[in-house]
Design an enzyme around this catalytic site. Sequence first.
Site, PDB file in Angstrom:
ATOM      1  N   SER A 240      37.001  -6.147  -5.746  1.00 30.53           N
ATOM      2  CA  SER A 240      36.164  -7.267  -6.201  1.00 30.53           C
ATOM      3  C   SER A 240      36.355  -7.520  -7.696  1.00 30.53           C
ATOM      4  O   SER A 240      36.432  -8.678  -8.135  1.00 30.53           O
ATOM      5  CB  SER A 240      34.682  -7.022  -5.883  1.00 30.53           C
ATOM      6  OG  SER A 240      34.263  -5.760  -6.342  1.00 30.53           O
ATOM      7  N   HIS A 270      35.976  -2.346   1.604  1.00 31.73           N
ATOM      8  CA  HIS A 270      35.311  -2.402   0.296  1.00 31.73           C
ATOM      9  C   HIS A 270      33.796  -2.461   0.538  1.00 31.73           C
ATOM     10  O   HIS A 270      33.215  -1.497   1.001  1.00 31.73           O
ATOM     11  CB  HIS A 270      35.867  -3.597  -0.482  1.00 31.73           C
ATOM     12  CG  HIS A 270      35.546  -3.612  -1.947  1.00 31.73           C
ATOM     13  ND1 HIS A 270      35.048  -2.545  -2.608  1.00 31.73           N
ATOM     14  CD2 HIS A 270      35.661  -4.609  -2.876  1.00 31.73           C
ATOM     15  CE1 HIS A 270      34.860  -2.850  -3.887  1.00 31.73           C
ATOM     16  NE2 HIS A 270      35.210  -4.100  -4.074  1.00 31.73           N
ATOM     17  N   HIS A 316      37.335   8.866  -0.971  1.00 33.55           N
ATOM     18  CA  HIS A 316      37.466   7.851  -2.027  1.00 33.55           C
ATOM     19  C   HIS A 316      38.886   7.854  -2.569  1.00 33.55           C
ATOM     20  O   HIS A 316      39.536   8.902  -2.611  1.00 33.55           O
ATOM     21  CB  HIS A 316      36.487   8.095  -3.180  1.00 33.55           C
ATOM     22  CG  HIS A 316      36.239   6.878  -4.000  1.00 33.55           C
ATOM     23  ND1 HIS A 316      37.007   6.552  -5.090  1.00 33.55           N
ATOM     24  CD2 HIS A 316      35.314   5.895  -3.877  1.00 33.55           C
ATOM     25  CE1 HIS A 316      36.567   5.421  -5.606  1.00 33.55           C
ATOM     26  NE2 HIS A 316      35.540   5.000  -4.893  1.00 33.55           N
ATOM     27  N   ARG A 325      26.948   7.913  -7.778  1.00 35.85           N
ATOM     28  CA  ARG A 325      26.129   6.815  -7.253  1.00 35.85           C
ATOM     29  C   ARG A 325      25.449   7.256  -5.952  1.00 35.85           C
ATOM     30  O   ARG A 325      24.335   6.853  -5.633  1.00 35.85           O
ATOM     31  CB  ARG A 325      26.986   5.568  -7.011  1.00 35.85           C
ATOM     32  CG  ARG A 325      27.660   5.048  -8.281  1.00 35.85           C
ATOM     33  CD  ARG A 325      28.636   3.920  -7.983  1.00 35.85           C
ATOM     34  NE  ARG A 325      29.709   4.354  -7.109  1.00 35.85           N
ATOM     35  CZ  ARG A 325      30.617   3.551  -6.560  1.00 35.85           C
ATOM     36  NH1 ARG A 325      30.574   2.252  -6.808  1.00 35.85           N
ATOM     37  NH2 ARG A 325      31.569   4.024  -5.782  1.00 35.85           N
TER      38      ARG A 325
HETATM   39  N1  CMX Z   1      37.376   9.977   7.529  1.00 33.37           N
HETATM   40  C1  CMX Z   1      38.542  10.245   8.166  1.00 33.37           C
HETATM   41  N2  CMX Z   1      39.745  10.255   7.589  1.00 33.37           N
HETATM   42  C2  CMX Z   1      39.774  10.003   6.277  1.00 33.37           C
HETATM   43  C3  CMX Z   1      38.605   9.766   5.518  1.00 33.37           C
HETATM   44  C4  CMX Z   1      37.379   9.740   6.212  1.00 33.37           C
HETATM   45  N3  CMX Z   1      36.234   9.466   5.600  1.00 33.37           N
HETATM   46  N4  CMX Z   1      38.959   9.559   4.229  1.00 33.37           N
HETATM   47  C5  CMX Z   1      40.305   9.674   4.172  1.00 33.37           C
HETATM   48  N5  CMX Z   1      40.790   9.950   5.423  1.00 33.37           N
HETATM   49  C6  CMX Z   1      42.177  10.065   5.817  1.00 33.37           C
HETATM   50  C7  CMX Z   1      42.914   8.784   5.539  1.00 33.37           C
HETATM   51  O1  CMX Z   1      42.668   7.843   6.589  1.00 33.37           O
HETATM   52  C8  CMX Z   1      44.338   9.238   5.447  1.00 33.37           C
HETATM   53  O2  CMX Z   1      44.794   9.465   6.779  1.00 33.37           O
HETATM   54  P1  CMX Z   1      46.306   9.092   7.217  1.00 33.37           P
HETATM   55  O3  CMX Z   1      47.179   9.903   6.324  1.00 33.37           O
HETATM   56  O4  CMX Z   1      46.346   9.513   8.648  1.00 33.37           O
HETATM   57  O5  CMX Z   1      46.444   7.610   7.002  1.00 33.37           O
HETATM   58  C9  CMX Z   1      44.193  10.593   4.762  1.00 33.37           C
HETATM   59  O6  CMX Z   1      42.830  11.018   5.002  1.00 33.37           O
HETATM   60  C10 CMX Z   1      44.436  10.569   3.278  1.00 33.37           C
HETATM   61  O7  CMX Z   1      43.610   9.556   2.711  1.00 33.37           O
HETATM   62  P2  CMX Z   1      43.072   9.705   1.212  1.00 33.37           P
HETATM   63  O8  CMX Z   1      44.246   9.677   0.304  1.00 33.37           O
HETATM   64  O9  CMX Z   1      42.149  10.859   1.129  1.00 33.37           O
HETATM   65  O10 CMX Z   1      42.160   8.406   1.033  1.00 33.37           O
HETATM   66  P3  CMX Z   1      42.649   6.923   0.651  1.00 33.37           P
HETATM   67  O11 CMX Z   1      42.712   6.793  -0.819  1.00 33.37           O
HETATM   68  O12 CMX Z   1      43.838   6.532   1.422  1.00 33.37           O
HETATM   69  O13 CMX Z   1      41.437   6.054   1.231  1.00 33.37           O
HETATM   70  C11 CMX Z   1      39.179   5.471   1.638  1.00 33.37           C
HETATM   71  C12 CMX Z   1      40.179   6.007   0.612  1.00 33.37           C
HETATM   72  C13 CMX Z   1      37.818   5.256   0.954  1.00 33.37           C
HETATM   73  C14 CMX Z   1      39.661   4.111   2.195  1.00 33.37           C
HETATM   74  C15 CMX Z   1      39.036   6.509   2.781  1.00 33.37           C
HETATM   75  O14 CMX Z   1      38.550   7.728   2.286  1.00 33.37           O
HETATM   76  C16 CMX Z   1      38.175   6.011   3.913  1.00 33.37           C
HETATM   77  O15 CMX Z   1      38.649   5.295   4.804  1.00 33.37           O
HETATM   78  N6  CMX Z   1      36.836   6.359   3.912  1.00 33.37           N
HETATM   79  C17 CMX Z   1      35.924   5.872   4.905  1.00 33.37           C
HETATM   80  C18 CMX Z   1      35.523   4.421   4.607  1.00 33.37           C
HETATM   81  C19 CMX Z   1      34.640   4.318   3.374  1.00 33.37           C
HETATM   82  O16 CMX Z   1      33.699   5.083   3.191  1.00 33.37           O
HETATM   83  N7  CMX Z   1      34.944   3.326   2.499  1.00 33.37           N
HETATM   84  C20 CMX Z   1      34.125   3.042   1.293  1.00 33.37           C
HETATM   85  C21 CMX Z   1      34.769   3.489   0.013  1.00 33.37           C
HETATM   86  C22 CMX Z   1      33.925   3.120  -1.184  1.00 33.37           C
HETATM   87  C23 CMX Z   1      34.362   1.792  -1.791  1.00 33.37           C
HETATM   88  O17 CMX Z   1      35.481   1.723  -2.344  1.00 33.37           O
HETATM   89  O18 CMX Z   1      33.611   0.816  -1.704  1.00 33.37           O
END
Ligand code: CMX
Length: 433
Positions: A240, A270, A316, A325
């Site tokens: 954003s 997001h 994250h 937060r």
């Molecule tokens: N549950 C399950 N698997 C997860 C996970 C979770 N909460 N967080 C990370 N992973 C997985 C990823 O999907 C990735 O898997 P693959 O290698 O199979 O694709 C692996 O762990 C490595 O990911 P990462 O480097 O730790 O995390 P990223 O930087 O790629 O992604 C995020 C970050 C937030 C998208 C991810 O942790 C996620 O999907 N979390 C759940 C959704 C969420 O809470 N989003 C809100 C974030 C806050 C915001 O930015 O607003």
Amino acid sequence: MILKEKIAAQLPEWRERVRKLVKENGDVVVGEVTVAQAYGGMRGAKVLVTDISYVDPEEGIRFRGYTIPELLELLPKAEGSNFPLSGGLYYLLLIGEVPTFEEAMAVEQEWKTRSEVPQYVFDVIKAMPVETHPMSMFSQAILALQTESVFAKRYQEGMTRAEYWATTLEDSLNLTAKLPAIAAFIYNHKFGNGVFVAPRADLDWAGNFAHMIGKDTQAYQDLTRLYFFLHSDHESGNASAHATHLVGSTLADVYYACNAGINALAGPLHGLANQMSLQWLLGVQEEFGGLPTKEQFEQYCWDTLNSGQVIPGYGHAVLRQPDPRYTAQFKFGQEFMPDDELFQLVEMAFEVIPKVLGETGKVKNPWPNVDAVSGTLQYHYGMREFDFYTVLFGVSRMLGVTANAVWARALGQPLERPKSLTTKMLEDIVAAA
Ligand code: CMX
């Protein structure tokens, strides 16, 4: 106006500092870009500058150098409340100093004088099909207001570059002043009786939002103050903030730029994650008819992961510790709703989920992020329309992105235009390496 005077006073020094840095050290290498970053969402590429906030992987966000716990202490509080005035936060974001109570109230007063929403904005919302997503309504409302832009008008008239930031500040104050009333109108129109509730003269910006959606308790006003504080800024690379900056860099006015930022916030990776986290917790509650045992919860987590889904609210891209937060909201829950079963589930999640995610061996950050608890707090106070949660996020996020927009103009940040390569070029670079 206090904000304009303070920024004007700081500007010569800032301009000189940036000019010197770029002129004398423009060739110094800040970081490299890898193939993985080029194909991987530019994760971690150091190509943006903001002095308004910084996210440290271990410590989380600092606003103008201050941590969240520090600011919860230092920022002036709303009358009769232990939670900060949003006007004080906006002052801090824009000026870089913790304001006095009077300075915070001066911003609140600026907002009050600019808060009236033109009827045509409400008419635009009302003209949309009622099933329209609240974020779509919020986005349209901001875009509709573009016709009010002082920057756009003055640009047409041929203003000088020196005037860009002050007219952007005008737009920023005019827009942010109206956001609580617009958000409340959307809530009442879509989920309530459609009646417009006028703001109260004695209430602050955030407290008035609670009042305008009919939740007049001190507790919900305080939650709103906390929420609007916590979600306001998260440095410049999040979608954003970056979308707002990119559009603003074309010299599109704040209304166009913020509209882009709101649209980015509407994505499930997001701003929408808060509602997904709450839905997941409600699913746990339903499955076990209340609180599960820790063993049952752990199994539920594995079932979620084994079915190919993520556990929302955890993980994250930047952070490597519990999100401060999250911690601030968690403390609010511990104080105000310790007996709420859903909140107890949030507490259990904190004990179980990091261990499970750690055992996957691939999740870089197993800790909760801001979204792991925010929906639960809203739910407790009867805000059960999940679709609306991201609008709350949006109201708050506009404080950070508009503060950045003012400074981007003030420091003459140029049109953003990174370079793209083809896959073949990347393959050739790899072969040569
Ligand atoms: N549950 C399950 N698997 C997860 C996970 C979770 N909460 N967080 C990370 N992973 C997985 C990823 O999907 C990735 O898997 P693959 O290698 O199979 O694709 C692996 O762990 C490595 O990911 P990462 O480097 O730790 O995390 P990223 O930087 O790629 O992604 C995020 C970050 C937030 C998208 C991810 O942790 C996620 O999907 N979390 C759940 C959704 C969420 O809470 N989003 C809100 C974030 C806050 C915001 O930015 O607003």
